[in-house]
Design a protein around this motif. Sequence first.
Motif, PDB file in Angstrom:
ATOM      1  N   GLY A   1      51.582  23.918 -24.187  1.00 46.23           N
ATOM      2  CA  GLY A   1      50.538  23.171 -23.497  1.00 46.23           C
ATOM      3  C   GLY A   1      49.374  22.749 -24.376  1.00 46.23           C
ATOM      4  N   ALA A   2      49.339  23.209 -25.621  1.00 46.99           N
ATOM      5  CA  ALA A   2      48.267  22.793 -26.527  1.00 46.99           C
ATOM      6  C   ALA A   2      48.431  21.319 -26.876  1.00 46.99           C
ATOM      7  N   ARG A   3      47.324  20.615 -26.983  1.00 47.75           N
ATOM      8  CA  ARG A   3      47.354  19.198 -27.370  1.00 47.75           C
ATOM      9  C   ARG A   3      46.768  19.059 -28.770  1.00 47.75           C
ATOM     10  N   LEU A   4      47.588  18.516 -29.667  1.00 47.50           N
ATOM     11  CA  LEU A   4      47.227  18.409 -31.072  1.00 47.50           C
ATOM     12  C   LEU A   4      47.253  16.960 -31.513  1.00 47.50           C
ATOM     13  N   GLY A   5      46.196  16.527 -32.188  1.00 46.61           N
ATOM     14  CA  GLY A   5      46.137  15.172 -32.719  1.00 46.61           C
ATOM     15  C   GLY A   5      46.397  15.175 -34.214  1.00 46.61           C
TER      16      GLY A   5
END
Length: 535
Positions: free
Chosen positions: A297-301
């Motif tokens: 569920g982590a959002r990484l750019g």
Amino acid sequence: MRDSRLLTIFVLILILATDAGRTAAQVNPAASQTGFHLLEATIEDIHAAFRSKRITCRELVNLYLKRIEAYDKVGPRLNTVQTVNSQALQEADRLDAAFASSGPVGSLHCIPVLLKDQVETSDMPTTYGSVIFKEFTPRRDATITTKMKKAGAIILAKTNMGEFAAGYIGSAFGVVRNAYIPARSPSGSSSGTGAGIAANFATVGIAEDTGGSVRGPAPLNSLVSLRPTVPLVSRFGMMPATPSQDTLGPIARTVKDAALLLDVIAGYDPNDPVTAYAAGQVPPTYTAFLNRDGLRGARLGVIREPFDPKTDMTSDDYKKVKALIDKGLADMRRLGAEVVDPVTIPELKDRVKKTFDDNFFETEQAIDGYLAKHPNAPAKTLREILLSGMVVPSRSTRLITNVGRTTDEPGYVKVLLLREETRQIVLQLMADNRLDALVYATFDYPAAIIRPDALTNPSFADLADPGNNRRLAPILGFPAMSVPAGFTADGLPVGIEFMGKPFAEPTLFKIGYAYEQATHHRKPPATTPQLRGEP
């Protein structure tokens, strides 16, 4: 041609190391039966061994000292250590007695630490990597030195550092070398701490980061490191470089050990008023955020654009690193992360240059103010240091650009305004994309070959690590963690970096731990194998 010869040497070293490991086990089979192994031992491993009486503090310290003796100035000649603590064994005896009578002294009970020689110790010299300060022993301990000792740690040695906090060379020692291929750069300026922890000369280490010196030695030596949010850790008792960017942080072989070390050194210190911003921001323990499922569920750019304008994206070295970073991103997706690839920071290279390279204004005032507090310092000003003619040429030519500059100049206001504008852009980018962290290669290239003229070359640019992506976090003051991402085909370590918002260390530990536990990229260097008789 030269690289192929180095590769052949590396393979031979690997074969010899494997044989050495077998020999040690044959010579001391009882040691292997104790269940404690020194190589790659963690804080948790060591404390479990103390509780079960498989090893004493004195025995542990002595084992690390033997490794330093065997590999630092002979063998691969890593040259990581400036000063070994002559009282380390006596301190170990004291801790053994305390453990026997009342249990562990603190959370770092008898954990040997390598401390960058930029940090004050009242019982050992603090050289800043310079022969000018070779005999200088401060009359006080730095705040983090005091905190670690109170927690039961042993400062096993002070480590070599790039002279006055840049590079991996210095007039006090010469050249620090990469623990995996000693002909290569270990990165700097916390080079001794990085290569020393990689070589298992101690359990954990302390580095300092103005432009990337916590995170540079980590990827090039297959380590974990954390640059904390600037106000989180006291800098009192540390020679400054650029105070608005300076911070101290852990280097370790595991994410958990980095968290345990940060637990001890983080927090408000009235001697460094900027740390007041950290009040209420420090959890009871950062280990509470270590979750193997932390990427779900982590959002990484993903930042794909190189920060370094000299990076050649068509080069073979760049492609070697990119393949490992792409593999890392694929692993993160597999582990449940949502990866936004790419995200773009407008005018990234220009912003980094103008806020980092063009900030000449803080250094002289900061160093002069610091030295004024040390009556026994052998030099009292930056000008005096430079006029001595003793500083290595590449560092001298860079430091001289700071002379005569002050924070009263209009140019400094421009730096501050651009820095704040860039912070706003990055925070908005993260908010718009609902990002927990930004991710990128710490370096776009593997470790470079150390030049034969390193100690005499006046050009700092000639000696700089290529493909450097470390400078965004310092100019923002944001936290960033580098974690091992694997090895190139020729045996060179690569690191992947996560950068978060201010005081987002818990998020970085959560993400970094999940990635580390799923991939286990860390491997010890073949240049410093198990010693004969070592458990």
